[in-house]
Motif scaffolding. Structure first.
Motif, PDB file in Angstrom:
ATOM      1  N   TRP A 293       0.829  -1.205   0.000  1.00 20.22           N
ATOM      2  CA  TRP A 293       0.000   0.000   0.000  1.00 20.22           C
ATOM      3  C   TRP A 293       0.866   1.259   0.000  1.00 20.22           C
ATOM      4  N   THR A 294       1.876   1.284   0.892  1.00 18.55           N
ATOM      5  CA  THR A 294       2.739   2.461   0.970  1.00 18.55           C
ATOM      6  C   THR A 294       3.737   2.520  -0.187  1.00 18.55           C
TER       7      THR A 294
ATOM      8  N   PRO B 225      -1.098   6.746   1.365  1.00 19.45           N
ATOM      9  CA  PRO B 225      -0.668   7.280   2.676  1.00 19.45           C
ATOM     10  C   PRO B 225      -0.385   6.183   3.694  1.00 19.45           C
ATOM     11  N   SER B 226       0.607   6.442   4.548  1.00 18.48           N
ATOM     12  CA  SER B 226       0.987   5.484   5.587  1.00 18.48           C
ATOM     13  C   SER B 226       0.318   5.841   6.908  1.00 18.48           C
ATOM     14  N   ALA B 227       0.411   4.927   7.867  1.00 15.28           N
ATOM     15  CA  ALA B 227      -0.181   5.154   9.183  1.00 15.28           C
ATOM     16  C   ALA B 227       0.624   6.190   9.955  1.00 15.28           C
ATOM     17  N   CYS B 228      -0.023   6.827  10.935  1.00 12.49           N
ATOM     18  CA  CYS B 228       0.635   7.855  11.734  1.00 12.49           C
ATOM     19  C   CYS B 228       1.338   7.259  12.956  1.00 12.49           C
ATOM     20  N   PHE B 229       1.478   5.931  13.003  1.00 10.73           N
ATOM     21  CA  PHE B 229       2.180   5.254  14.088  1.00 10.73           C
ATOM     22  C   PHE B 229       2.961   4.089  13.482  1.00 10.73           C
ATOM     23  N   PRO B 230       3.946   3.520  14.204  1.00 14.35           N
ATOM     24  CA  PRO B 230       4.739   2.405  13.641  1.00 14.35           C
ATOM     25  C   PRO B 230       3.902   1.140  13.495  1.00 14.35           C
TER      26      PRO B 230
END
Length: 308
Positions: free
Chosen positions: A200-201, A206-211
């Motif tokens: 996806w990334t 867009p990626s997640a806002c956390f690891p």
């Protein structure tokens, strides 16, 4: 309905799956010599590549790989999903076919998932998918070379972790180790999610806002720890589990990996905390500077007005 029947046949009732048997003569990569050679070749190749890039390329220079990492992530996502569905259907079929025998030994399906009865042999449906999972571990090794080429990064933890995962997958089959069905279910489910996220990334979404990936790995380690406790209880209170020696050895290796991972996780958390604190301090100092500059400007204006 026809589609579900076809999926069930191809993933759990096909003669190749039903008649599978782990043996050096019938299964590719099932010898100790192959395992040791493959792991040594992997470590040597990754190390040599890292050294060559360090000698001939600047540290800041990266090797472009184009869409290859995205295709790799998509392939692992699909393979993991197929293994997950296949071992689910195969485990259900094994439970259905051997339930009559379990009534004699008072074995429950949940107990079988955690603890194979003594004398279990590595043949049949679930061990076919365990073999496919073992082979799929070699596809994961490519990420090491992607990291070296793109980020010029190679760590002992990464090499050790990948090598141990292949080694433990081999031990599952070689000693018919208990707990492997649940371990494969949990791991392939995680891989389907994690590598789907990486795909996806990789394609620019867009990626997640956390690891996200690290947190998923923490969840998997926690689930494995709980399952290991269950295996230990069944072994001592239900008459023993097959392959307990290999399970103990795997538990030691998993403990080492867990300690290394927790060390990495804590360092990453502390580093992120320091970065956030530094950013807050910088923003505060910038805000104070702007206030001071505003005060000086206002004072100069007031002085001019008084002169006028």
């Amino acid at each position: 309905m026809m589609m579900i029947t076809n999926i069930r046949y191809w993933l759990s009732e096909h003669p190749t799956i039903v008649n599978f048997r782990w043996s050096p003569t019938q299964s590719w990569g099932s010898t100790w010599s192959f395992l040791v050679t493959a792991i040594c070749a992997y470590i040597a190749a990754a190390t040599v590549l890292h050294l060559l890039l360090s000698l001939f390329l600047r540290r800041s220079r990266r090797v472009p790989l184009g869409p290859i990492p995205a295709v790799h992530s998509l392939a692992i996502t699909l393979i993991s999903a197929v293994i997950f569905v296949g071992i689910c259907l195969s485990a259900a079929a094994e439970i259905r076919d051997t339930r009559w025998f379990w009534r004699r030994t008072k074995t429950t399906p949940f107990q079988w998932l955690l603890c194979f009865p003594i004398g279990t042999r590595p043949s049949g449906r679930v061990f076919f998918w365990s073999y496919v999972f073992y082979l799929s571990r070699f596809l994961h090794l490519l990420r090491t070379f992607f990291g070296v080429l793109r980020h010029r990064k190679l760590t002992f933890f990464h090499l050790f972790n990948q090598s141990i995962l292949i080694f433990t997958s081999f031990l599952w089959l070689e000693f018919t180790q208990s707990f492997q069905v649940l371990a494969i279910l949990l791991t392939t489910l995680l891989y389907s999610v994690v590598y789907g996220y990486r795909f996806w990334t990789a394609i620019g979404l867009p990626s997640a806002c956390f690891p996200f990936v690290v947190n998923c790995q923490v969840v998997l380690l926690g689930c494995n720890l709980v399952c290991h406790v269950g295996v230990l209880l069944f072994h001592f209170f239900k008459g023993g589990c097959n392959g307990i020696g290999a399970w103990l050895f795997n538990s030691v290796l998993n403990s080492v990996i867990l300690l290394l991972f927790l060390n990495f996780y804590v360092k990453m958390h502390l580093t992120n905390k320091k970065k956030r604190k530094a950013a807050q301090n910088q923003s505060c100092s910038t805000h104070l500077c702007s206030i001071s500059a505003g005060d000086i400007t206002n004072e100069s204006i007031n002085v001019k007005n008084k002169d006028i």
